[in-house]
Enzyme design. Structure first.
Site, short mmCIF file in Angstrom:
data_model
loop_
_atom_site.label_atom_id
_atom_site.label_comp_id
_atom_site.label_asym_id
_atom_site.label_seq_id
_atom_site.Cartn_x
_atom_site.Cartn_y
_atom_site.Cartn_z
N ARG A 104 0.84 -1.20 0.00
CA ARG A 104 0.00 0.00 0.00
C ARG A 104 0.87 1.25 0.00
NH1 ARG A 104 -4.17 -0.46 4.82
NH2 ARG A 104 -4.68 1.65 4.13
N CYS B 19 -0.92 6.52 8.78
CA CYS B 19 -1.31 5.15 8.34
C CYS B 19 -2.52 5.31 7.43
CB CYS B 19 -1.59 4.25 9.55
SG CYS B 19 -2.93 4.83 10.61
#
Length: 286
Positions: free
Chosen positions: A184, A244
């Site tokens: 990611r 995050c």
């Protein structure tokens, strides 16, 4: 061989420590379990079925700023105080927070208490899985709650907004540390939230939160934590901003930095849920 955990009621405590203090009159235990949709787990149902004796359920999604379009942003001070008083958590309490994953969402609540100026809070190392693996007691009844006054002093330096992070990214003022999995971070896979671009904040370093944990879900010791951050290219002499997907696992990195003695850190609350949404913000890949 890792060295034994040094219990610290302001950061991290062991299951042995919690078991020894569980009946202390001024101890409050919070179950802060929260799961991503793909995990197919129901945190409230699991709490109702069995939790550490005396634990209250802390709903990360509800105890948030519901005026924001972003997920579980830090709540206004007044809402935090109201929810904590209703849960019987207040001044003079030592709080221990855990989750059902091991060490995943509990650190988010540790950060939130710190943001509110409350420092007598620790994460349970290894969380509910470790507690259960050791055969310790559980209960399925909610605790009896008595209202407790709470005073709050919001620590603005522990949170960053998108403007501050963009400034830090452009000028290299801080190490931006991203807790998402490497695919990611590199932009090789789609984000789980629809409509977000793939990639990372320019200049960010990648320390997937699982890399600061041992296989049993406990936090690595200080020497190992230092090696993880430095191995990812993080300059621990600089200020740090953790990020995050939506501000949950970024708090695991914040806890790890605090354990390292790195005090100059902050959490980007909007995280990728915000940055990935705005087309005018630059995105890096690879």
């Amino acid at each position: 061989m890792t060295s034994p955990l040094k219990d610290d009621p302001k950061t991290l405590v062991s299951t042995d420590w919690l078991a020894a203090h569980l009946r202390d009159p001024d101890l409050r235990v919070l179950d802060a379990s929260w799961y991503l949709p793909a995990m197919n787990r129901d945190a409230k149902a699991e709490y109702a079925a069995g939790h550490i004796p005396g634990a209250r359920f802390f709903d990360i999604d509800e105890i948030s700023d519901l005026r924001s379009d972003l997920p579980h942003m830090a709540p206004p001070v007044e809402k935090f105080i109201a929810r904590m008083r209703a849960m019987g958590v207040g001044d003079g309490h030592q709080v221990v927070v855990y989750d059902g994953q091991g060490l995943f969402s509990a650190a988010r609540v540790w950060w939130l208490f710190r943001l509110m100026g409350k420092t007598d809070i620790a994460v349970l190392d290894g969380g509910l899985p470790k507690w259960k693996a050791e055969g310790r007691d559980l209960e399925d009844m909610p605790p009896i709650v008595r209202d407790r006054h709470m005073t709050v002093s919001r620590q603005a330096g522990l949170v960053k907004d998108v403007t501050q992070v963009a400034h830090a990214s452009k000028l290299g003022l801080a190490e931006i540390i991203d807790a998402r999995p490497a695919p990611r971070f590199r932009g090789e896979v789609d984000e789980p939230r629809p409509g977000l671009r793939a990639g990372h904040i320019p200049g960010a370093r990648n320390v997937p939160f699982a890399e600061v944990l041992n296989p049993d879900g406990t936090l690595k010791d200080v020497a190992a934590l230092r090696a993880v951050f430095e191995g990812a290219g993080v300059d621990l002499a600089k200020p740090a901003i953790t990020t995050c997907g939506s501000g949950v696992t970024a708090a695991v990195l914040a806890l790890a930095l605090e354990r390292l003695g790195h005090r100059n850190w902050a959490l980007y609350d909007g995280s990728w849920a915000e940055w990935g949404m705005y087309e005018d913000l630059k995105v890096a890949k690879g």
